[in-house]
Design an enzyme around this catalytic site. Structure first.
Site, PDB file in Angstrom:
ATOM      1  CG  HIS A 246     194.130  82.190 106.977  1.00 39.58           C
ATOM      2  ND1 HIS A 246     195.112  81.635 106.200  1.00 39.58           N
ATOM      3  CD2 HIS A 246     193.500  81.164 107.595  1.00 39.58           C
ATOM      4  CE1 HIS A 246     195.082  80.319 106.342  1.00 39.58           C
ATOM      5  NE2 HIS A 246     194.118  79.997 107.180  1.00 39.58           N
ATOM      6  CD  GLU A 305     188.399  77.916 112.680  1.00 42.70           C
ATOM      7  OE1 GLU A 305     187.250  77.459 112.835  1.00 42.70           O
ATOM      8  OE2 GLU A 305     189.394  77.193 112.531  1.00 42.70           O
TER       9      GLU A 305
END
Ligand code: ACO
Length: 363
Positions: A246, A305
Site C-alpha cells: 500500500h 483488496e
C-alpha cells in the site's frame, strides 16, 4: 511539480485521517477498528454527516429514512433497457443516478446514499433475466442489499460482514474519487453531480477496480500445491502480487484486518466455500513470506483488496459488481466531503505550467 500530487495537502478535513505509519484509520474521531465492532453503516453515515445538514436525524431515524429513500429510488430501475444492461454494473448504476434530482438537502443526500445499494442488486438480477426485488425499509442498508440480491433474508454473519465492509470503505482521506467529489462540490453543483463524478473516478482500475484481479490470481493458481511456484514465478517476472502492499500504510492496513474478522465469522458459521478460503490462506501466507524475502526493507502486507475480494465473493456478489458495492459504501464519504467543501466556500482551481510551443510572433 509533484507527480500525482503525492504528499500535497489539498484540503483540511474533519472527516477522516489515514495514518500510514501506525496503520490506523480515524473516521471523525473514531478508530475504524472500534467503529466496525460497535456501529452500523447508518451510524457511520450519521457520524460523517453530523453538522452538515440542518435536519439530520439521529442514527435510529436515519436507518428508517434511508430505508424509505431506497424504496423511493427503486422506481428508477424501470428505466433500464436491454442496451443499458449490456454495460458493466457500475456504468448502469451511474446512468440511473444521472436521472436523479441534483439537490443539496438531506432528502437528496439520502436518495443518493441509497441509490448504489438498490441499483447494484437490481441490475444484477435484470442481467440474469430476473425481476428486481423491492427494498424493505425496515431493514438496515447492508441486510436489505443482500436481500435484494438473493431474494432471501441474509444470515446474521452475512449481514454483519457487508455492514462491516460498507463501514470500512465509507471514507479514506483525499483518495482520487473523494478529491473529484470536492472539486465538483466547490463549483456549487448539486450532490448528484458530485456523486456521478466521484463514481466515474472510482471505476478506474487504479482505484475501485482492484479486487477483481485478486480473484483472477486465485483462479489461476487453482490449488494450494501450485501457490509457491506460481507466486515466485510472478515475482521473478517482475509482476506485482495483487492484494499486497500500500502506498500509505506501512505497517498494516486496518481495513484488511476489519474484513478478515468478518471472513473468519463466515468461515466459523460454515457460510463460505472452504476450499476457496484454504487456498486464499495459503496464498496469503506464501505471498507474505516471498515478499518479505524479496523486499526485506519494505513492510509489504495484505491490503484491503485481498479480503474485499474474498468477502464480496463469499456474499454472492460477482466480481463485475465489486466497484458498485464499493460505491455503496463510499457514497457516504463523498457526500460528507461535498458538504464540507461547500462550507469552505472556495472554488478549487489550481494552476498548470505551460510547456507547449510559444507563438512565432511577439505579443
Ligand atoms: N508485489 C510485488 N512487489 C511489490 C508489491 C506487490 N504487491 N508492492 C510493492 N512491491 C515492490 C515494488 O515492486 C517496488 O520494488 P522496486 O523498489 O524494486 O521497484 C517496491 O515494492 C516498492 O513499490 P512501490 O511502487 O513504491 O510501492 P507503493 O507503496 O508505491 O505501491 C501499490 C503501492 C501500488 C499498492 C503496490 O503495493 C501494488 O502494486 N500492489 C499490488 C496491487 C494492489 O493490491 N492494489 C490495491 C491497493 S489497495 C487500494 O488501493 C485500495
Amino acid at each position: 511539480m509533484i507527480s500525482g500530487l503525492e504528499d500535497v495537502v489539498a484540503a483540511e478535513t474533519i472527516l477522516s485521517d489515514v495514518d500510514g505509519q501506525s496503520g490506523k484509520l480515524v473516521i471523525r474521531g473514531h478508530f475504524l477498528d472500534d467503529l466496525v465492532c460497535s456501529a452500523t453503516y447508518e451510524d457511520v453515515l450519521q457520524v460523517l454527516w453530523d453538522g452538515f445538514f440542518a435536519d439530520l436525524s439521529d442514527s435510529g431515524r436515519l436507518t428508517r429514512q434511508l430505508g424509505l429513500a431506497r424504496q423511493e429510488v427503486f422506481a428508477h430501475l424501470e428505466a433500464v433497457d436491454r442496451r443499458l444492461l449490456e454495460h458493466p454494473n457500475i456504468d448502469v448504476v451511474r446512468a440511473l443516478v444521472a436521472r436523479m434530482d441534483d439537490g443539496q438537502d438531506i432528502s437528496a443526500a439520502l436518495r443518493l446514499a441509497a441509490a448504489p445499494a438498490v441499483f447494484t442488486p437490481g441490475i444484477l438480477r435484470l442481467q440474469r433475466g430476473l425481476a428486481p426485488i423491492a427494498p424493505d425499509a425496515s431493514l438496515g442498508q447492508a441486510a436489505d442489499m443482500l436481500r435484494m440480491l438473493h431474494n432471501k433474508v441474509p444470515t446474521m454473519e452475512q449481514r454483519s460482514a457487508l455492514d462491516r465492509y460498507l463501514m470500512t470503505v465509507s471514507d479514506h482521506g483525499l483518495n482520487a474519487s473523494t478529491f473529484t467529489a470536492r472539486v465538483v462540490a466547490s463549483t456549487r453543483a448539486g450532490l448528484t453531480s458530485v456523486v456521478l463524478a466521484a463514481m466515474s473516478a472510482l471505476k478506474g482500475p487504479l482505484h475501485g477496480g482492484a479486487p477483481g484481479p485478486v480473484l483472477d490470481m486465485l483462479d489461476d493458481i487453482g490449488n494450494a500445491e501450485r501457490a509457491k511456484e506460481w507466486l515466485q514465478s510472478a515475482l521473478d517476472r517482475g509482476e506485482r502480487l495483487m492484494g499486497f502492499g500500500h502506498r500509505v500504510y506501512r505497517v498494516r492496513d486496518p481495513r484488511a484486518d476489519a474484513l478478515k474478522t468478518s471472513l473468519q465469522a463466515l468461515v466459523n458459521a460454515g457460510q463460505v466455500d472452504e476450499r476457496r478460503m484454504r487456498l486464499a490462506q495459503i496464498v496469503e501466507k506464501t505471498a507474505l513470506e516471498l515478499l518479505a524475502r524479496k523486499k526485506p526493507d519494505r513492510a509489504l502486507q495484505t491490503n484491503v483488496e485481498f479480503n474485499t475480494a474474498l468477502l464480496l465473493e463469499a456474499l454472492g456478489f460477482p466480481r463485475e459488481a465489486f466497484t458498485s458495492v464499493f460505491a455503496a459504501g463510499r457514497v457516504g464519504g463523498w457526500i460528507a466531503h461535498a458538504r464540507e467543501q461547500l462550507r469552505a466556500g472556495r472554488l478549487i482551481r489550481p494552476q498548470s505550467r505551460y510547456v507547449g510551443p510559444q507563438p512565432a510572433t511577439p505579443a
